[in-house]
Design an enzyme around this catalytic site. Structure first.
Site, short mmCIF file in Angstrom:
data_model
loop_
_atom_site.label_atom_id
_atom_site.label_comp_id
_atom_site.label_asym_id
_atom_site.label_seq_id
_atom_site.Cartn_x
_atom_site.Cartn_y
_atom_site.Cartn_z
N HIS A 154 -50.22 -27.77 13.43
CA HIS A 154 -50.71 -26.38 13.40
C HIS A 154 -49.70 -25.58 12.56
CE1 HIS A 154 -52.73 -22.88 15.58
NE2 HIS A 154 -51.68 -22.29 15.00
N CYS A 208 -49.06 -13.66 13.53
CA CYS A 208 -48.50 -13.60 14.87
C CYS A 208 -47.91 -12.21 15.09
CB CYS A 208 -47.42 -14.66 15.06
SG CYS A 208 -46.65 -14.59 16.71
N ASN A 238 -52.71 -19.02 9.60
CA ASN A 238 -52.74 -20.48 9.56
C ASN A 238 -53.11 -20.95 8.15
OD1 ASN A 238 -53.66 -19.78 12.53
ND2 ASN A 238 -52.84 -21.84 12.54
N ARG A 248 -60.47 -17.46 16.94
CA ARG A 248 -59.53 -16.99 17.97
C ARG A 248 -58.22 -16.52 17.34
NH1 ARG A 248 -54.33 -18.66 19.32
NH2 ARG A 248 -54.99 -20.80 19.03
N HIS A 272 -48.58 -22.66 9.79
CA HIS A 272 -48.84 -21.41 9.09
C HIS A 272 -48.24 -21.51 7.68
CE1 HIS A 272 -50.16 -18.68 12.53
NE2 HIS A 272 -50.03 -19.88 13.05
#
Length: 303
Positions: free
Chosen positions: A207, A240, A249, A15, A209
């Protein structure tokens, strides 16, 4: 606080990674990626985004993806559902878990979903309520927890407020996202101190990056604080669209290598996963951002 003995990996590559690619990826490639990730031992795979194709054309095939998955026992295939329309579509596809996403930055919230933080939380209330009525668990994401491309530093207390609102709403887990990858270990620990006053560590996820190369260091820091759920993307895919220069990520391969070195169980086969990272980056014509994946590929070819 002792490090966890087991860490659950949430694979966001299908995703978060693919939706940020400039060109659409075929449905067949997405389905094969999901199948390969399950084969490597990943038990939580965020497979699709039920967002408007107008804004994210790469995710226009979300129905085909969710209904085309060859579901493995014990694997949860989740989807992002930012509104009721997206949720209803996901429910029709038999989704087992959904996610909503807010931001700790007002500027980023307006750029990303065109509303204020308060407005976004109000929008999510009926989504969470409807999902829970349908027996579907809801995960909450908070973006820009360690910095924003428009506002700069973000106060940990502001992150705590947004996280607390999502948790009170009914999100069983809150994923704390360093969307632009500017965090450092001390900042990550201070963030957990603030958010952890109201939400148990068992209900929090990291989470991170890797824009500034700090993701693994930050993960080590939060593992020391008891975090046992980590979001990652195979081959470090992602980025992003509202944060220029932000990379993907943290690579799942790199995370698994770290966990293996610490003696922390994840249930993921690193060699299998690394081969998947090579395959997907070659398929979509993108560089493999996993240092571990690249090293293992070189090792295989040198034999």
């Amino acid at each position: 606080m002792a490090m966890p003995k087991h860490v659950s990996i949430v694979e966001v590559g299908p995703r978060d990674g693919l939706q940020n690619e400039a060109e659409p990826i075929t449905t067949a490639a997405k389905l094969e990626l999901i199948e390969r990730l399950g084969s490597a031992g990943l038990k939580r795979i965020e497979a699709a985004s039920f967002v408007s194709p107008k804004w994210v054309p790469q995710m226009a095939d979300h129905r085909e993806v969710m209904t085309g998955i060859r579901r493995r026992p014990g694997v949860v295939y989740s989807a992002l559902t930012p509104n009721l329309k997206g949720l209803e579509a996901a429910l029709e596809c038999g989704v087992e878990e959904v996610a909503v996403f807010a931001a700790a930055s007002e500027a980023f919230s307006h750029k990303n979903i065109n509303c204020s933080i308060a407005e976004s939380l109000a929008r999510f209330e009926p989504v969470v309520e409807r999902a829970r009525e349908a027996g579907v668990r809801v995960r909450g994401y908070v973006s820009c927890v360690l910095g924003c491309p428009y506002e700069g530093n973000i106060a940990p207390q502001r992150v705590a407020e947004v996280s607390r609102a999502l948790y009170a709403m009914g999100c069983y887990e809150i994923s704390l996202g360093d969307t632009i990858g500017v965090g450092t270990p001390l900042a990550a620990k201070r963030l957990l101190d603030a958010v952890g006053r109201d939400i148990p560590r068992d209900n929090l996820a990291a989470h991170f990056h890797d824009t500034y190369g700090q993701a693994l260091a930050n993960l080590y820091a939060v593992l020391e604080e008891g975090i046992s759920v980590i979001d990652s993307a195979v081959a470090g895919l992602g980025g992003c669209p509202y944060a220029k220069g932000a990379t993907g990520n943290v690579a799942t391969e790199d995370v698994i290598y770290l966990l293996n070195g610490l003696g922390i169980h994840s249930g993921v086969d690193l060699d299998n996963l690394a081969e998947t990272g090579v395959w997907i980056t070659q398929t979509i014509g993108k560089p493999n951002r996993s240092k571990v994946g690249v090293a293992l590929a070189a090792k295989r070819t040198s034999r």
